[in-house]
Design a protein around this motif. Structure first.
Motif, PDB file in Angstrom:
ATOM      1  N   TYR A 331      -2.222 -12.702  -1.769  1.00  0.00           N
ATOM      2  CA  TYR A 331      -1.704 -11.916  -2.900  1.00  0.00           C
ATOM      3  C   TYR A 331      -2.423 -12.297  -4.191  1.00  0.00           C
ATOM      4  CZ  TYR A 331       1.505 -10.002  -6.357  1.00  0.00           C
ATOM      5  OH  TYR A 331       2.035  -9.303  -7.411  1.00  0.00           O
ATOM      6  N   ASN A 339       0.277  -3.503  -0.543  1.00  0.00           N
ATOM      7  CA  ASN A 339       1.048  -4.367   0.340  1.00  0.00           C
ATOM      8  C   ASN A 339       0.598  -4.219   1.789  1.00  0.00           C
ATOM      9  OD1 ASN A 339       3.186  -6.303   0.619  1.00  0.00           O
ATOM     10  ND2 ASN A 339       4.403  -4.715   1.607  1.00  0.00           N
ATOM     11  N   LYS A 407       5.854  -4.526  -2.740  1.00  0.00           N
ATOM     12  CA  LYS A 407       4.995  -5.645  -3.116  1.00  0.00           C
ATOM     13  C   LYS A 407       5.544  -6.299  -4.389  1.00  0.00           C
ATOM     14  CE  LYS A 407       0.278  -6.596  -4.698  1.00  0.00           C
ATOM     15  NZ  LYS A 407      -1.025  -5.995  -5.069  1.00  0.00           N
TER      16      LYS A 407
END
Length: 808
Positions: A331, A339, A407
């Motif tokens: 990330y 995502n 996300k």
């Protein structure tokens, strides 16, 4: 695998629905999963002593019995105490499964009336249930008679036993015999074996229900009559029944306890609810699917394999933690990715190390299948299957669920404030020589510990002191002649071998027979008295029952004169069957021309070393009778359990060698480097030495659980090695050795710490068990996992820094 991972992230709802359908569809069969805590599960099927033991049980018709130890508040022969014993006995005799009840009320008092002749005594044996009994003489006989002292009553005359003889289960015995005969056939018909096993299990399960009901009813009777007095229940059947309850309790405690602790760990590390809920869902579905599959396949849970749920949860969570750490790292590395892209990269990057980590763990568990003990083999098979299921459920369910979530930025508060892995990296790089010195000391301690390891099977030591099993066994063991049975069989030679031809003369032709009236002779009686005296004087032996007991009692009845063979023949022929079964037929078998010595050993004696005791007993008996034409056999539950543990201990070297070689080959396949493979094996072996060192120095005996620690810990501990080296090799393609080590510690190092901490807490739940081997297993595995983590974070990078840098 790329196509599969794409399918997971592109069709997450379908993947999730399929996983739920499969888990529920197979999971419903988990109700078929049965528990088997019988003594049969802990025996070597190919043990020659098992065949001897079964033959002895069959010849002497040994009854299955329970013992109630009673400590009255009044004198043992008071009206109140005798009335209570009578009331308890009457209630017990009403139970459908009870064949008879024996207590001091029915004990034949052979010296109570000195005016009776031998013939009169045989015709009308007095006991406490009859009128005209001299209570002072009764107390004297019960306290001093070899028939009753330290057996039916304690030496201080404050405790007595009520023996509950259960009805013979001939059908069960026939099943065991048929199965043994069938397996001995050269051309084994597998269909016949499976059909017999199926019939046997159905019958056994129905009998277990009946046995549980009987034990519950007996406990209810004890509770009803106890008041403020002490009554303890003991016996093999009760232990087996209580073990089933313990296993059920442990399954519930392990499952719920491990999930709660793992949830706490996940929140502590990640501080986001999604990274708590997702792993728990994965764990739950993995266990449900595995349990359903085991139920469908007809697997049975034993005391040993009852740990499979806790073990599966622990290993499953370690896989999911690696996925979470990888996702969080990706990330921050690719903030602009969607995502779906992050989940896809996570699955793709972690599958290879996770696959090989599970593979090596499977190898560790499969090494247990080298054992001859069915429960240990089943643990190896069940864990190999269950963690393989966990690997795929983790990737499919975690991947699909995380794809469906929005996300959000991970919280890195724990990593930012916790510098343990960075500290480990500095030690490995700057203080490598200290690491090697400590490792060398650990190896020396481990070698010393291995030399001090011993194998023990103390039954009473398996249970906590607050359990009914322990309390009952302790009273019976210390006050009523011991708990664990052992048999010594003396098989006499034929009459032709006993005497020379000159001595026999015409006698041989007329009396060379096994008829009862001719079996008893002075030669046999002398041998029996000689062996009985030897056993009575032996350490760690409590009560000894034999024909010599009757001879000693008969001497006191017969005006202090020895019973001659003719008197014994008379007793054998005319004694009522109920008394014959008590004092004669359990100790002689005329048809097989042998005498039996029924021994009870003092299992609670801390100085008892069972293997040494059995070996020295056999050796000393052989020396005692070396000039006599007899054969000697020592058999019993203690012998069988000791054989099982000794076989396990002997196989440990083969197991460890198999695991090390198999893992070494897998390492070469993964790392493509012999040097890295050797380093990885060393980093795993050194921490394992700590456990053996601690066990040897602390005097912790190897038992049915702890003897499996090496293979299991090696299999689980190697996961960190694989993940670390996999990450190190990726980093070393870009950076130098030192930077690659630091980067590995600050990335995969956190995942290794998280998983090890979670595993540590997971195994700590086992300390809540009522079964000491399970508690020791949990504590010792915690110790080895802690050392494995330090080995992976300190010793492994130190070895890489010192010996691998030239290859980069």
């Amino acid at each position: 695998m790329k196509k599969i991972f794409k399918f997971i992230v592109l069709f997450p709802k379908l993947v999730l629905a399929l996983n739920l359908a499969i888990s529920i569809g197979i999971g419903v069969f988990s109700y078929k999963l049965e528990i088997d805590a019988s003594t049969q599960t802990l025996l070597l099927e190919n043990d020659k002593d098992l065949a001897i033991y079964r033959e002895i049980v069959k010849r002497y018709e040994s009854k299955n019995f329970l013992i109630i130890a009673y400590k009255p508040n009044f004198d043992l022969l008071s009206k109140e105490s005798l009335s209570k014993i009578e009331a308890i006995s009457n209630d017990l005799e009403k139970l459908q499964s009870v064949d008879s009840v024996f207590s001091i009320l029915k004990a034949p008092l052979l010296t109570n009336n000195p005016n009776l002749t031998m013939s009169e005594l045989v015709d009308n044996v007095p006991n406490l249930s009859k009128a005209g009994i001299d209570m002072n003489a009764a107390k004297m006989e019960l306290t001093n008679s070899p028939l009753y002292k330290n057996s039916l009553v304690s030496s201080d005359f404050k405790t007595t036993s009520i023996v509950v003889n259960l009805k013979d289960d001939e059908k069960y015995a026939n099943f065991i015999e048929q199965r043994a005969r069938l397996k001995e056939q050269p051309n084994l018909d597998q269909n016949m074996v499976e059909n017999l096993e199926s019939e046997f299990k159905k019958y056994r399960d129905s009998q277990r229900i009946l046995e549980h009901q009987t034990i519950s009813q007996i406990r209810e009777i004890i509770k009803r009559h106890s008041g403020d007095e002490k009554l303890f229940l003991g016996g093999i059947s009760m232990i087996a029944d209580d073990m089933v309850s313990f296993v059920k309790s442990d399954l519930l405690v392990y499952g719920s306890g491990v999930l709660l602790l793992l949830g706490f760990c996940l929140w502590l590390f990640f501080r986001q609810i999604r990274f708590v809920i997702l792993p728990i869902i994965v764990c739950f579905l993995s266990v449900v699917l595995a349990s359903g599959l085991f139920g469908l396949l007809g697997y049975e849970i034993t005391v040993i394999s009852s740990n499979y749920i806790a073990l599966q949860l622990i290993i499953t969570i370690s896989v999911v933690i690696h996925l979470i750490v990888a996702y969080r790292e990706l990330y921050f590395k690719h903030r602009d990715y969607t995502n779906i892209q992050l989940v896809y990269l996570t699955l793709r990057s972690k599958f290879k190390p996770c696959f090989f980590a599970i593979l090596t763990t499977v190898i560790g568990f499969l090494s247990l299948c080298l054992s001859d003990i069915k429960p240990i083999i089943m643990l190896g098979m069940m864990m190999s299957v269950s963690i393989s299921i966990s690997l795929f459920v983790a990737f499919f369910v975690f991947g699909s669920l995380l794809t469906l979530l929005k996300k959000i930025e991970p919280k890195m508060s724990f990593e930012n404030s916790f510098k343990f892995t960075h500290w480990c990296a500095k030690i490995a790089i700057k203080r490598a020589y200290i690491v090697y010195i400590i490792s060398f000391i650990i190896v020396i301690i481990g070698i010393y510990g291995v030399s001090k390891l011993r194998v023990e099977n103390s039954f009473i030591g398996y249970f906590k002191s607050n359990t009914e099993i322990y309390q009952g066994m302790k009273v019976i063991d210390t006050e009523l002649g011991g708990t664990i049975p052992l048999d010594v069989i003396i098989k006499f030679a034929s009459i032709k071998d006993e005497y020379s031809n000159d001595e026999l003369g015409d006698f041989e032709d007329e009396f060379a027979t096994n008829e009862p009236e001719y079996w008893f002779n002075s030669y046999k009686l002398e041998i029996i008295k000689k062996v009985d005296k030897f056993l009575q004087e032996r350490d760690f032996i409590g009560n000894v029952g034999s024909l010599a007991t009757l001879l000693e009692v008969g001497k006191s009845v017969n005006n202090n004169k020895e019973l001659d063979p003719l008197s014994l023949s008379l007793i054998y022929k005319n004694l009522p069957s109920e008394y014959k079964e008590l004092i004669l037929t359990p100790y002689i078998n005329i048809e097989n021309n042998e005498a039996r010595f029924s021994i009870r050993t003092l299992d609670s004696d801390p100085n008892l070393k069972r293997d040494e005791f059995i070996k020295s007993l056999k050796k000393d008996l052989q020396s005692l009778l070396e000039n006599e034409p007899v054969e000697i056999e020592v058999a019993g539950v203690m012998v069988l359990y000791n054989n099982m543990l000794q076989a396990l201990f002997a196989s440990q070297a083969d197991t460890i060698i198999f695991v090390v070689l198999a893992l070494f080959l897998v390492f070469i396949l993964i790392f493509r480097s012999i040097k890295l493979s050797i380093i990885g094996i060393i980093a795993n072996l050194v921490p394992l030495c700590v456990v053996f060192g601690v066990m040897g120095i602390a005097g912790i005996a190897l038992d049915i659980m702890s003897i499996t620690i090496a293979a299991i810990s090696f299999g689980i501990g190697v996961d960190d090695i694989i993940h670390y080296i996999h990450r190190f090799k990726s980093e070393s393609r870009i950076y130098g050795i030192k930077r690659s080590i630091l980067n590995s510690h600050l990335s995969i190092g956190y995942a290794m710490y998280y998983t090890s901490f979670a595993i540590f807490l997971g195994f700590s739940v086992m300390s809540l068990s009522n079964f000491w081997p399970t508690i020791y297993f949990g504590v010792l595995t915690d110790l080895v996992m802690l050392m494995m983590l330090l080995g992976a974070l300190i010793l492994l990078p130190a070895l890489i820094f010192s010996f691998y840098k030239k290859s980069i």
